[in-house]
Design a protein around this motif. Structure first.
Motif, PDB file in Angstrom:
ATOM      1  N   SER A  17      -2.164   6.336  -0.249  1.00 19.99           N
ATOM      2  CA  SER A  17      -2.361   7.444  -1.078  1.00 19.99           C
ATOM      3  C   SER A  17      -1.490   9.082  -0.654  1.00 19.99           C
ATOM      4  O   SER A  17      -0.442  10.103  -1.322  1.00 19.99           O
ATOM      5  CB  SER A  17      -3.356   8.237  -0.432  1.00 19.99           C
ATOM      6  OG  SER A  17      -4.011   9.169  -1.089  1.00 19.99           O
ATOM      7  N   GLN A  18      -1.356   8.981   1.034  1.00 17.92           N
ATOM      8  CA  GLN A  18      -0.110   9.957   1.398  1.00 17.92           C
ATOM      9  C   GLN A  18       1.264  10.001   1.311  1.00 17.92           C
ATOM     10  O   GLN A  18       1.674  10.857   1.029  1.00 17.92           O
ATOM     11  CB  GLN A  18      -0.612   9.979   3.262  1.00 17.92           C
ATOM     12  CG  GLN A  18      -2.517  10.595   3.657  1.00 17.92           C
ATOM     13  CD  GLN A  18      -2.801  11.098   4.191  1.00 17.92           C
ATOM     14  OE1 GLN A  18      -2.475  10.373   5.933  1.00 17.92           O
ATOM     15  NE2 GLN A  18      -3.539  11.214   5.024  1.00 17.92           N
ATOM     16  N   ASN A  21       2.533  11.148  -2.132  1.00 14.98           N
ATOM     17  CA  ASN A  21       1.440  11.768  -2.529  1.00 14.98           C
ATOM     18  C   ASN A  21       0.766  11.972  -3.565  1.00 14.98           C
ATOM     19  O   ASN A  21       0.733  12.458  -4.486  1.00 14.98           O
ATOM     20  CB  ASN A  21       2.668  13.152  -3.113  1.00 14.98           C
ATOM     21  CG  ASN A  21       3.860  13.872  -2.208  1.00 14.98           C
ATOM     22  OD1 ASN A  21       2.935  13.634  -0.736  1.00 14.98           O
ATOM     23  ND2 ASN A  21       5.084  13.499  -2.054  1.00 14.98           N
ATOM     24  N   LEU A  22      -0.249  11.116  -3.404  1.00 16.59           N
ATOM     25  CA  LEU A  22      -1.332  10.920  -4.552  1.00 16.59           C
ATOM     26  C   LEU A  22      -2.399  11.512  -4.293  1.00 16.59           C
ATOM     27  O   LEU A  22      -3.932  11.179  -4.597  1.00 16.59           O
ATOM     28  CB  LEU A  22      -1.945   9.332  -4.997  1.00 16.59           C
ATOM     29  CG  LEU A  22      -0.271   8.607  -5.370  1.00 16.59           C
ATOM     30  CD1 LEU A  22      -0.635   6.766  -4.881  1.00 16.59           C
ATOM     31  CD2 LEU A  22       0.000   9.243  -6.893  1.00 16.59           C
ATOM     32  N   GLY A  23      -2.477  12.270  -2.840  1.00 12.82           N
ATOM     33  CA  GLY A  23      -3.790  13.475  -2.930  1.00 12.82           C
ATOM     34  C   GLY A  23      -4.023  12.707  -0.886  1.00 12.82           C
ATOM     35  O   GLY A  23      -3.246  11.808  -0.589  1.00 12.82           O
ATOM     36  N   ALA A  24      -4.739  13.374  -0.586  1.00  8.93           N
ATOM     37  CA  ALA A  24      -5.408  13.060   0.669  1.00  8.93           C
ATOM     38  C   ALA A  24      -5.479  11.597   1.183  1.00  8.93           C
ATOM     39  O   ALA A  24      -5.396  10.908   1.822  1.00  8.93           O
ATOM     40  CB  ALA A  24      -6.267  14.081   1.774  1.00  8.93           C
ATOM     41  N   GLY A  25      -6.337  11.429  -0.054  1.00  6.18           N
ATOM     42  CA  GLY A  25      -6.719   9.798   0.133  1.00  6.18           C
ATOM     43  C   GLY A  25      -8.076  10.045   1.190  1.00  6.18           C
ATOM     44  O   GLY A  25      -8.272   8.228   1.701  1.00  6.18           O
ATOM     45  N   THR A  27     -11.178   9.848   1.188  1.00  6.56           N
ATOM     46  CA  THR A  27     -12.138   9.584   0.360  1.00  6.56           C
ATOM     47  C   THR A  27     -12.560   7.992  -0.164  1.00  6.56           C
ATOM     48  O   THR A  27     -13.569   7.107  -0.036  1.00  6.56           O
ATOM     49  CB  THR A  27     -13.152  10.484  -0.694  1.00  6.56           C
ATOM     50  OG1 THR A  27     -13.036  10.270  -1.102  1.00  6.56           O
ATOM     51  CG2 THR A  27     -13.558  12.056   0.441  1.00  6.56           C
ATOM     52  N   TRP A  28     -11.051   7.788  -1.041  1.00  6.40           N
ATOM     53  CA  TRP A  28     -11.117   6.559  -0.840  1.00  6.40           C
ATOM     54  C   TRP A  28     -12.064   5.267  -0.465  1.00  6.40           C
ATOM     55  O   TRP A  28     -12.673   3.735  -1.258  1.00  6.40           O
ATOM     56  CB  TRP A  28      -9.364   6.115  -1.572  1.00  6.40           C
ATOM     57  CG  TRP A  28      -9.069   6.705  -2.504  1.00  6.40           C
ATOM     58  CD1 TRP A  28     -10.344   7.336  -3.297  1.00  6.40           C
ATOM     59  CD2 TRP A  28      -7.362   6.568  -2.918  1.00  6.40           C
ATOM     60  NE1 TRP A  28      -9.050   8.378  -4.211  1.00  6.40           N
ATOM     61  CE2 TRP A  28      -7.945   7.771  -3.903  1.00  6.40           C
ATOM     62  CE3 TRP A  28      -6.843   5.218  -2.458  1.00  6.40           C
ATOM     63  CZ2 TRP A  28      -6.740   7.597  -4.989  1.00  6.40           C
ATOM     64  CZ3 TRP A  28      -5.690   5.852  -3.629  1.00  6.40           C
ATOM     65  CH2 TRP A  28      -5.706   6.708  -4.483  1.00  6.40           C
TER      66      TRP A  28
END
Length: 79
Positions: A17-18, A21-25, A27-28
């Motif tokens: 995710s990082q 650049n798909l968000g901080a990731g 909580t996934w």
């Protein structure tokens, strides 16, 4: 074995995710682990012989953590 696999998958998702650049990731991994094994946190907490203090608030985490350290003195570690 399932717990270790879920931890590895969670860390891989965080990296993926990082990296892309798909968000901080952040909580996934928890959402996936809980959907596969709802008792994962209970299992992990059983491995801690001294217990845990969790500070999770919107504002004041650092101040609260510092106050806890001062109150408990050298009885706690950040490991």
């Amino acid at each position: 074995m399932l717990t270790l696999l879920l931890i590895w998958i969670g860390k891989s998702l965080l990296f993926f995710s990082q990296t892309f650049n798909l968000g901080a990731g952040l909580t996934w991994p928890g959402h996936i682990a809980l959907s596969v094994k709802p008792e994962i946190f209970t299992d992990l907490l059983k491995q801690l012989d001294k217990g845990v203090i969790l500070v999770a608030v919107t504002n004041g985490k650092t101040t609260t953590a510092k106050m806890i350290v001062e109150i408990l003195g050298g009885a706690i570690t950040n490991e």
